[in-house]
Design an enzyme around this catalytic site. Structure first.
Site, PDB file in Angstrom:
ATOM      1  N   GLY A  20       0.822  -1.209   0.000  1.00 56.27           N
ATOM      2  CA  GLY A  20       0.000   0.000   0.000  1.00 56.27           C
ATOM      3  C   GLY A  20       0.855   1.258   0.000  1.00 56.27           C
ATOM      4  N   ARG A  24       7.334   1.793   1.274  1.00 51.87           N
ATOM      5  CA  ARG A  24       7.601   0.356   1.422  1.00 51.87           C
ATOM      6  C   ARG A  24       8.032  -0.242   0.086  1.00 51.87           C
ATOM      7  NH1 ARG A  24       5.507  -2.084   6.556  1.00 51.87           N
ATOM      8  NH2 ARG A  24       6.734  -0.645   7.786  1.00 51.87           N
ATOM      9  N   ARG A  43       2.451  11.596  -8.563  1.00 56.69           N
ATOM     10  CA  ARG A  43       1.724  11.788  -7.290  1.00 56.69           C
ATOM     11  C   ARG A  43       2.436  11.130  -6.113  1.00 56.69           C
ATOM     12  NH1 ARG A  43      -4.345  12.784  -7.763  1.00 56.69           N
ATOM     13  NH2 ARG A  43      -4.579  13.446  -9.905  1.00 56.69           N
ATOM     14  N   ARG A  87      -0.480  -8.531  -3.643  1.00 57.69           N
ATOM     15  CA  ARG A  87      -0.520  -7.484  -2.622  1.00 57.69           C
ATOM     16  C   ARG A  87       0.277  -7.954  -1.418  1.00 57.69           C
ATOM     17  NH1 ARG A  87      -2.263  -3.910   0.898  1.00 57.69           N
ATOM     18  NH2 ARG A  87      -3.531  -4.522   2.666  1.00 57.69           N
ATOM     19  N   SER A  90      -0.775  -5.186   5.425  1.00 61.58           N
ATOM     20  CA  SER A  90      -1.112  -5.548   6.798  1.00 61.58           C
ATOM     21  C   SER A  90      -2.622  -5.729   6.913  1.00 61.58           C
ATOM     22  CB  SER A  90      -0.628  -4.467   7.768  1.00 61.58           C
ATOM     23  OG  SER A  90      -1.251  -3.246   7.445  1.00 61.58           O
ATOM     24  N   ASP A 204      -2.433  -5.659  13.777  1.00 62.86           N
ATOM     25  CA  ASP A 204      -3.222  -5.294  14.963  1.00 62.86           C
ATOM     26  C   ASP A 204      -4.359  -6.299  15.066  1.00 62.86           C
ATOM     27  OD1 ASP A 204      -3.876  -3.225  12.564  1.00 62.86           O
ATOM     28  OD2 ASP A 204      -5.720  -3.871  13.518  1.00 62.86           O
ATOM     29  N   ARG A 217       7.647  -4.031  12.467  1.00 58.25           N
ATOM     30  CA  ARG A 217       6.878  -3.968  11.211  1.00 58.25           C
ATOM     31  C   ARG A 217       7.774  -4.200  10.011  1.00 58.25           C
ATOM     32  NH1 ARG A 217       1.483  -1.043  11.488  1.00 58.25           N
ATOM     33  NH2 ARG A 217       1.032  -1.229  13.684  1.00 58.25           N
TER      34      ARG A 217
HETATM   35  N1  HPA Z   1      -8.888  -2.345   9.410  1.00 59.54           N
HETATM   36  C1  HPA Z   1      -8.720  -2.127   8.106  1.00 59.54           C
HETATM   37  N2  HPA Z   1      -7.556  -2.253   7.517  1.00 59.54           N
HETATM   38  C2  HPA Z   1      -6.505  -2.613   8.271  1.00 59.54           C
HETATM   39  C3  HPA Z   1      -6.625  -2.850   9.627  1.00 59.54           C
HETATM   40  C4  HPA Z   1      -7.878  -2.725  10.219  1.00 59.54           C
HETATM   41  O1  HPA Z   1      -8.050  -2.917  11.434  1.00 59.54           O
HETATM   42  N3  HPA Z   1      -5.383  -3.180  10.105  1.00 59.54           N
HETATM   43  C5  HPA Z   1      -4.548  -3.129   9.049  1.00 59.54           C
HETATM   44  N4  HPA Z   1      -5.222  -2.816   7.935  1.00 59.54           N
END
Ligand code: HPA
Length: 234
Positions: A20, A24, A43, A87, A90, A204, A217
């Site tokens: 994304g 990175r 951009r 892709r 995370s 997370d 990370r």
């Molecule tokens: N929500 C949406 N996208 C995400 C999240 C999440 O909690 N964590 C990492 N990408």
């Protein structure tokens, strides 16, 4: 050149990794590829092409969310001939059995909507990963000793979610994690006969509220890059 990608024809490889975050993309290209060339910075969405173990690879940012990813993936496939798109990103964990740092390979990506919703109207299309890529990524993660899960994920339109009831239903229906891009990637790959996969690190957790510390990370991102590269050229 396309509206959003400044690369010349031929500067994009058939295999494209899609983090994304454009920074990175730069880190992954500088860390894992040889003979790296910056091929896009329109951009600030950085894209690099280089060589990994003799194979040409492009690593290009997708931005956050399906509308952004959809722009880049449409142009990468339709204008530059990308054939394999992975892709690397995370996700938020949605099952007790999934831990922060684990890798999830998204077999399917459920969603409320995608930018392709207008095509399907009342029909629920089921976006799914390329099985060969998924199997190869599973083997690569297992060989590295990375805890890995394969199953359904949820591609959300919002990060700041106001629907805890929907998350409960996702968890109840076995969804492993939530992110914001895979469903549109899989739908576009299906439409244009390409191979696609989402390799996701759990950063997370929606149930335990644990989060990956910032210093970890980068390492977990590096593991994903290696898993994606090994899967692409297995
Ligand atoms: N929500 C949406 N996208 C995400 C999240 C999440 O909690 N964590 C990492 N990408």
């Amino acid at each position: 050149m396309t509206i959003h990608i400044g690369a010349e024809p031929g500067q994009i490889a058939e295999t494209v990794l899609l983090p994304g975050d454009p920074y990175r993309a730069r880190w992954a290209a500088e860390t894992f590829l040889e003979d790296v060339e910056l091929v896009n910075e329109v951009r600030g969405m950085l894209g690099y092409t280089g060589i990994w173990k003799g194979h040409r690879v492009t690593i290009h940012g997708s931005g956050m969310g399906m509308p952004s990813l959809s722009i880049y993936v449409n142009e990468l496939i339709r204008e530059y001939g990308a054939k394999t798109l992975i892709r690397i990103g995370s996700c938020g964990g949605m099952q007790e059995s999934v831990n922060v740092r684990d890798v999830i390979l998204a077999m399917t990506a459920s969603s409320m909507s995608t930018p392709s919703r207008g095509i399907f109207k009342e029909f629920d299309f089921a976006p799914c990963a390329d099985y060969g890529l998924l199997a190869a990524a599973h083997a690569a993660a297992t060989a590295k000793g990375t805890p890995v899960h394969a199953g359904g994920i949820y591609s959300a339109d919002v990060f700041y979610d106001e629907r805890p009831d929907l998350n409960e239903q996702m968890t109840r229906h076995g969804i492993l994690g939530v992110e914001m891009e895979a469903a549109e990637l899989y739908t576009l790959a299906a439409r244009y006969g390409c191979r696609a996969l989402a390799v996701l690190t759990v950063s997370d957790h929606l149930i335990t509220h644990e989060a990956l510390p910032a210093d970890e990370r980068e390492r977990s991102f590096g593991d994903m890059v290696e898993i994606a590269l090994e899967a692409a050229f297995a």
